[in-house]
Design a protein around this motif. Structure first.
Motif, PDB file in Angstrom:
ATOM      1  N   GLN A 186      36.662  35.626  43.051  1.00  0.00           N
ATOM      2  CA  GLN A 186      38.038  35.933  42.679  1.00  0.00           C
ATOM      3  C   GLN A 186      38.113  36.374  41.223  1.00  0.00           C
ATOM      4  O   GLN A 186      38.840  37.304  40.871  1.00  0.00           O
ATOM      5  CB  GLN A 186      38.929  34.704  42.896  1.00  0.00           C
ATOM      6  CG  GLN A 186      39.046  34.261  44.346  1.00  0.00           C
ATOM      7  CD  GLN A 186      39.810  32.955  44.476  1.00  0.00           C
ATOM      8  OE1 GLN A 186      39.703  32.064  43.631  1.00  0.00           O
ATOM      9  NE2 GLN A 186      40.588  32.825  45.531  1.00  0.00           N
ATOM     10  N   ASP A 187      37.333  35.712  40.355  1.00  0.00           N
ATOM     11  CA  ASP A 187      37.357  36.014  38.929  1.00  0.00           C
ATOM     12  C   ASP A 187      36.890  37.447  38.660  1.00  0.00           C
ATOM     13  O   ASP A 187      37.397  38.113  37.758  1.00  0.00           O
ATOM     14  CB  ASP A 187      36.475  35.022  38.177  1.00  0.00           C
ATOM     15  CG  ASP A 187      36.649  35.123  36.670  1.00  0.00           C
ATOM     16  OD1 ASP A 187      37.769  34.877  36.196  1.00  0.00           O
ATOM     17  OD2 ASP A 187      35.684  35.473  35.984  1.00  0.00           O
ATOM     18  N   GLU A 188      35.934  37.930  39.434  1.00  0.00           N
ATOM     19  CA  GLU A 188      35.459  39.308  39.258  1.00  0.00           C
ATOM     20  C   GLU A 188      36.594  40.295  39.477  1.00  0.00           C
ATOM     21  O   GLU A 188      36.720  41.296  38.767  1.00  0.00           O
ATOM     22  CB  GLU A 188      34.306  39.587  40.220  1.00  0.00           C
ATOM     23  CG  GLU A 188      33.009  38.900  39.835  1.00  0.00           C
ATOM     24  CD  GLU A 188      31.862  39.308  40.735  1.00  0.00           C
ATOM     25  OE1 GLU A 188      31.997  40.337  41.423  1.00  0.00           O
ATOM     26  OE2 GLU A 188      30.837  38.605  40.747  1.00  0.00           O
ATOM     27  N   ILE A 189      37.434  40.035  40.472  1.00  0.00           N
ATOM     28  CA  ILE A 189      38.573  40.915  40.741  1.00  0.00           C
ATOM     29  C   ILE A 189      39.628  40.762  39.653  1.00  0.00           C
ATOM     30  O   ILE A 189      40.179  41.745  39.151  1.00  0.00           O
ATOM     31  CB  ILE A 189      39.162  40.605  42.126  1.00  0.00           C
ATOM     32  CG1 ILE A 189      38.121  40.865  43.222  1.00  0.00           C
ATOM     33  CG2 ILE A 189      40.421  41.436  42.382  1.00  0.00           C
ATOM     34  CD1 ILE A 189      38.528  40.372  44.593  1.00  0.00           C
ATOM     35  N   VAL A 190      39.918  39.518  39.277  1.00  0.00           N
ATOM     36  CA  VAL A 190      40.931  39.251  38.248  1.00  0.00           C
ATOM     37  C   VAL A 190      40.612  40.000  36.959  1.00  0.00           C
ATOM     38  O   VAL A 190      41.495  40.590  36.322  1.00  0.00           O
ATOM     39  CB  VAL A 190      41.037  37.734  37.979  1.00  0.00           C
ATOM     40  CG1 VAL A 190      41.830  37.460  36.707  1.00  0.00           C
ATOM     41  CG2 VAL A 190      41.698  37.025  39.169  1.00  0.00           C
ATOM     42  N   ARG A 191      39.341  40.015  36.559  1.00  0.00           N
ATOM     43  CA  ARG A 191      38.946  40.603  35.282  1.00  0.00           C
ATOM     44  C   ARG A 191      38.492  42.057  35.400  1.00  0.00           C
ATOM     45  O   ARG A 191      37.950  42.604  34.437  1.00  0.00           O
ATOM     46  CB  ARG A 191      37.841  39.750  34.642  1.00  0.00           C
ATOM     47  CG  ARG A 191      38.308  38.356  34.260  1.00  0.00           C
ATOM     48  CD  ARG A 191      37.168  37.507  33.697  1.00  0.00           C
ATOM     49  NE  ARG A 191      37.556  36.107  33.619  1.00  0.00           N
ATOM     50  CZ  ARG A 191      38.039  35.518  32.526  1.00  0.00           C
ATOM     51  NH1 ARG A 191      38.166  36.195  31.410  1.00  0.00           N
ATOM     52  NH2 ARG A 191      38.373  34.237  32.548  1.00  0.00           N
ATOM     53  N   SER A 192      38.695  42.694  36.531  1.00  0.00           N
ATOM     54  CA  SER A 192      38.335  44.112  36.646  1.00  0.00           C
ATOM     55  C   SER A 192      39.251  44.940  35.750  1.00  0.00           C
ATOM     56  O   SER A 192      40.386  44.565  35.473  1.00  0.00           O
ATOM     57  CB  SER A 192      38.420  44.576  38.099  1.00  0.00           C
ATOM     58  OG  SER A 192      39.691  44.312  38.648  1.00  0.00           O
ATOM     59  N   GLY A 193      38.763  46.089  35.302  1.00  0.00           N
ATOM     60  CA  GLY A 193      39.422  46.858  34.259  1.00  0.00           C
ATOM     61  C   GLY A 193      40.754  47.461  34.659  1.00  0.00           C
ATOM     62  O   GLY A 193      41.055  47.642  35.841  1.00  0.00           O
ATOM     63  N   LEU A 194      41.529  47.811  33.649  1.00  0.00           N
ATOM     64  CA  LEU A 194      42.853  48.392  33.857  1.00  0.00           C
ATOM     65  C   LEU A 194      42.774  49.782  34.474  1.00  0.00           C
ATOM     66  O   LEU A 194      43.655  50.186  35.222  1.00  0.00           O
ATOM     67  CB  LEU A 194      43.598  48.459  32.513  1.00  0.00           C
ATOM     68  CG  LEU A 194      44.979  49.121  32.509  1.00  0.00           C
ATOM     69  CD1 LEU A 194      45.937  48.388  33.442  1.00  0.00           C
ATOM     70  CD2 LEU A 194      45.543  49.162  31.094  1.00  0.00           C
ATOM     71  N   GLY A 195      41.725  50.513  34.181  1.00  0.00           N
ATOM     72  CA  GLY A 195      41.659  51.904  34.619  1.00  0.00           C
ATOM     73  C   GLY A 195      41.426  52.091  36.099  1.00  0.00           C
ATOM     74  O   GLY A 195      41.725  53.154  36.647  1.00  0.00           O
ATOM     75  N   GLY A 196      40.897  51.093  36.776  1.00  0.00           N
ATOM     76  CA  GLY A 196      40.557  51.254  38.183  1.00  0.00           C
ATOM     77  C   GLY A 196      41.531  50.574  39.118  1.00  0.00           C
ATOM     78  O   GLY A 196      42.121  49.548  38.790  1.00  0.00           O
ATOM     79  N   THR A 197      41.693  51.169  40.311  1.00  0.00           N
ATOM     80  CA  THR A 197      42.518  50.569  41.360  1.00  0.00           C
ATOM     81  C   THR A 197      41.627  49.728  42.262  1.00  0.00           C
ATOM     82  O   THR A 197      40.543  50.155  42.661  1.00  0.00           O
ATOM     83  CB  THR A 197      43.227  51.658  42.173  1.00  0.00           C
ATOM     84  OG1 THR A 197      44.279  52.214  41.377  1.00  0.00           O
ATOM     85  CG2 THR A 197      43.825  51.104  43.458  1.00  0.00           C
ATOM     86  N   VAL A 198      42.083  48.510  42.572  1.00  0.00           N
ATOM     87  CA  VAL A 198      41.330  47.579  43.409  1.00  0.00           C
ATOM     88  C   VAL A 198      42.164  47.231  44.635  1.00  0.00           C
ATOM     89  O   VAL A 198      43.356  46.928  44.517  1.00  0.00           O
ATOM     90  CB  VAL A 198      40.987  46.286  42.634  1.00  0.00           C
ATOM     91  CG1 VAL A 198      40.223  45.321  43.522  1.00  0.00           C
ATOM     92  CG2 VAL A 198      40.172  46.612  41.400  1.00  0.00           C
TER      93      VAL A 198
END
Length: 680
Positions: A186-198
């Motif tokens: 979950q933390d990997e998704i939470v901290r993914s960058g602003l520029g990308g759509t998840v």
């Protein structure tokens, strides 16, 4: 008698008390600010006063919310040269940053880089952490702690009891944050960058909604200035859901995030009508965007007469073929209808200025603007590129069979056109009984005419229920930003439900978005999710079933009953436990159950209303259950839930949703036979 010097729990309680005092001091410092002499005018003063008010709110100390929930003891100081044997530091991890009078940190924000190992460090990858300590609370009081010596090879890895207790803690009131229980994936998704759509595909209880909300909080921390300019938005499926989640971000100190439904975003007309499923599917199809585009640009006509501008004693003539060239060039550029219409008079005026310069005059920009406002130019533009109102355009398409046929040729079949045509003529936009799907069409038409404002980041929850046209409406709000898309294909309960996330991201305008799947279940007990997963082969055969990581299997029972009195009895049984209880039923059965509860003297709430110590039962129509959760659930008549939907697959998906709302226990009551998919 133990003292703080030799009692670890006492020392931690002392640090908690000191941290709360420091937070109060931080708030008092802001409250004491005098801005009388630092603002140039009343506008600046008002803006600064508002910012100060928001800061004061963000520094509120919630007495029943732990200020910190963990501690990290590093082997070395972060960033130090380890060869020099630099002494490690100790950090308390909490919901917000707190510092003392000297500016030294007492609590570190969970979003800070130094906090990341609290969520990701393990025995296999300790990330320079010697000790990770978790704290247990009763109310707001620190009552326990638990240590993991990550860098000690002699100590075996164990499951955190406090972590399990926090996950399983009874839920009374709105949704709360999960900062104390975020898992590595979950933390990997939470901290993914602003520029990308998840895009997060997550089954029931995997925490996808919490992950999306915490990602917003993280992005606001990491990109505060940028998102302050561009804005953030959380989109939920309905008002009940938004009310349920509305306290999560404020509890993390984030007060500026707007929350809305898709209907709120496109609310340009009053929605008073409904579509049958077949018509709604056609209106929600992405092909309608092309029909609208054709219909809009059909209003543009090529000029047949020159434009003659009279200024003083001179007449300036712009030939029809030259104006036509301007029109075609604007059409070829594919800029928005309204922007092109605003550009055309300037193009004509520029042609006049060229003639003036050739005749020896020296016109400037003011002359060009005057020519653009000339009566003859305005009349020509009105005839060539008329103003079009979005709602009137959609109304004509839905009421004029010939107009619709002309612009839907080769796009919609004759049968599809018949489905969306209104049976009776309508006098005006205001008198029309617009449906929710019609409002989305109007929003599309509006964007064809003038650009929709784009935000920095948008979170879209329960996305699997959106139509392609609704995805386009959301995508318009983040064309220059990014998105977090949350959903579960198995819980799609609309006739137009999403078939694949790749298709959804394409309609959203984010085809490059990354799809992540969460399969570890933290909320739904093992026995409950195992039972509900019997439906997956029938509703979403390609999805991985959720695997519960709960050590407590929870309470689960399928109970045959004789009538509503037995259903009420099951509610009374569950209400003896601590926490919230939901009675979920097919929409058509809700009135009967409400009467039975009233007759038994049991008070109940509607979805979205906050549970209290006195009233802990919520009566939930199946259509509103999605996204909600309760400690205990009574699910009434599964067969009725399935039969309440227009088709079997949608009904089974609705049943899957209702079966997976319980955190600690579920009783399924039925007088009618259960759906065979559950008994196979």
């Amino acid at each position: 008698m133990s003292t703080p010097a030799d009692d670890p729990l006492a020392r931690e309680r002392s640090h908690l008390a000191s941290s709360r005092a420091a937070l109060r001091a931080m708030r008092e410092d802001v409250e004491a600010l005098d801005i009388t002499d630092v603002t140039a005018n009343w506008v600046n003063a008002a803006v600064l006063a508002h910012q100060i008010d928001e800061r004061i709110k963000a520094l509120a100390d919630l007495s029943d919310t732990p200020l910190f929930f963990g501690r990290l003891d590093y082997l070395h100081a972060p960033g130090a040269d380890r060869s020099e044997g630099a002494q490690g530091e100790q950090f308390y991890i909490g919901r917000r940053h707190v510092h003392d009078a000297a500016g030294d940190p007492m609590v570190i924000d969970w979003r800070a880089p130094v906090s990341q190992p609290f969520y990701r460090a393990s025995k296999q990858d300790p990330q320079d952490v010697a000790l990770r300590r978790r704290f247990g609370y009763t109310g707001g009081d620190l009552t326990a702690y638990e240590d993991e010596h990550l860098s000690d090879p002699a100590e075996a890895a164990t499951t955190s009891k406090l972590l399990q207790q926090e996950i399983e803690r009874p839920r009374v009131g709105p949704m709360r944050d999960i900062v104390a229980t975020i898992q590595p994936e979950q933390d990997e998704i939470v901290r993914s960058g602003l520029g990308g759509t998840v895009c997060v595909q997550g089954g029931p209880g995997t925490g996808k909604t919490a992950v999306g909300l915490h990602r917003v909080a993280y992005l606001l921390y990491a990109h505060r200035e940028r998102l302050a300019r561009t804005g953030t938005l959380v989109i939920g499926p309905n008002r009940s859901f938004l009310h349920y989640i509305e306290q999560v971000l404020p509890a993390l100190g984030e007060l500026t995030v707007r929350q809305a439904t898709v209907d709120d975003l496109v609310a340009q007309v009053e929605v008073r009508g409904t579509d049958d499923a077949a018509a709604a599917v056609v209106k929600g199809d992405a092909r309608m965007a092309e029909v609208l585009r054709r219909a809009l640009y059909s209003h543009v006509t090529m000029p047949s007469e020159p434009v003659v501008v009279v200024r003083g004693s001179r007449r300036w003539r712009v030939p029809a073929y030259e104006v036509e060239s301007m029109v075609r060039e604007l059409l070829d550029r594919e800029i928005r209808y309204g922007a092109a219409r605003e550009a055309l008079p300037q193009r004509i005026a520029h042609a006049v200025l060229v003639q003036m310069e050739r005749s020896g005059e020296a016109p400037d920009d003011r002359v060009q603007d005057a020519v653009a406002r000339n009566t003859a130019v305005k009349a020509a533009v009105k005839a060539i590129w008329p103003v079009v109102e979005p709602a009137k355009l959609v109304l004509r398409l839905l009421t004029d069979a010939g107009f619709l046929a002309e612009h839907a040729e080769g796009v919609l079949s004759e049968e599809e056109r018949k489905l969306i045509l209104w049976e009776r003529p309508v006098r005006s936009v205001k008198s029309a009984k617009w449906s929710a799907a019609d409002a989305v069409l109007i929003d599309e038409a509006t964007d064809l005419i003038r650009r929709t404002h784009s935000l920095g980041h948008v979170v879209l929850d329960e996305a699997q229920d959106l139509s392609p046209m609704q995805y386009r409406a959301v995508g318009r709000r983040c064309t220059t930003g990014s998105a977090t898309v949350l959903g579960d294909l198995a819980q799609g309960t609309t006739p137009w439900a999403t078939k694949s996330w790749a298709e959804a991201l394409s309609h959203l305008g984010k085809p490059e978005g990354v799809v992540e799947e969460l399969t570890a279940g933290f909320r739904v007990p093992t026995d409950v999710i195992t039972y509900a997963s019997r439906l997956l082969p029938h509703i979403a055969p390609g999805l991985t079933p959720v695997a519960s990581v709960r050590e407590n299997p929870g309470f689960f029972e399928v109970r045959a009953v004789r009538g509503t009195a037995d259903v009420v009895g099951a509610c009374e049984e569950l209400l003896r436990n601590e926490g919230s209880t939901g009675l979920i039923a097919a929409d058509a059965r809700v009135p009967e159950l409400a009467e039975a509860l009233a007759a038994a003297g049991i008070g109940h709430l509607s979805p979205g209303e906050e549970t209290t110590a006195r009233t802990r039962l919520t009566l939930v129509p199946a259509s509103l259950a999605k996204g909600l959760e309760y400690d205990y659930v009574v699910l009434d008549e599964p067969r009725a839930v399935v039969d309440g939907e227009p088709d079997e697959r949608t009904g089974l998906r609705r049943l899957y949703v209702t079966l997976t709302r319980a955190v600690s226990g579920l009783i399924v009551t039925h007088a009618a036979p259960l759906p065979p998919e559950l008994t196979a």
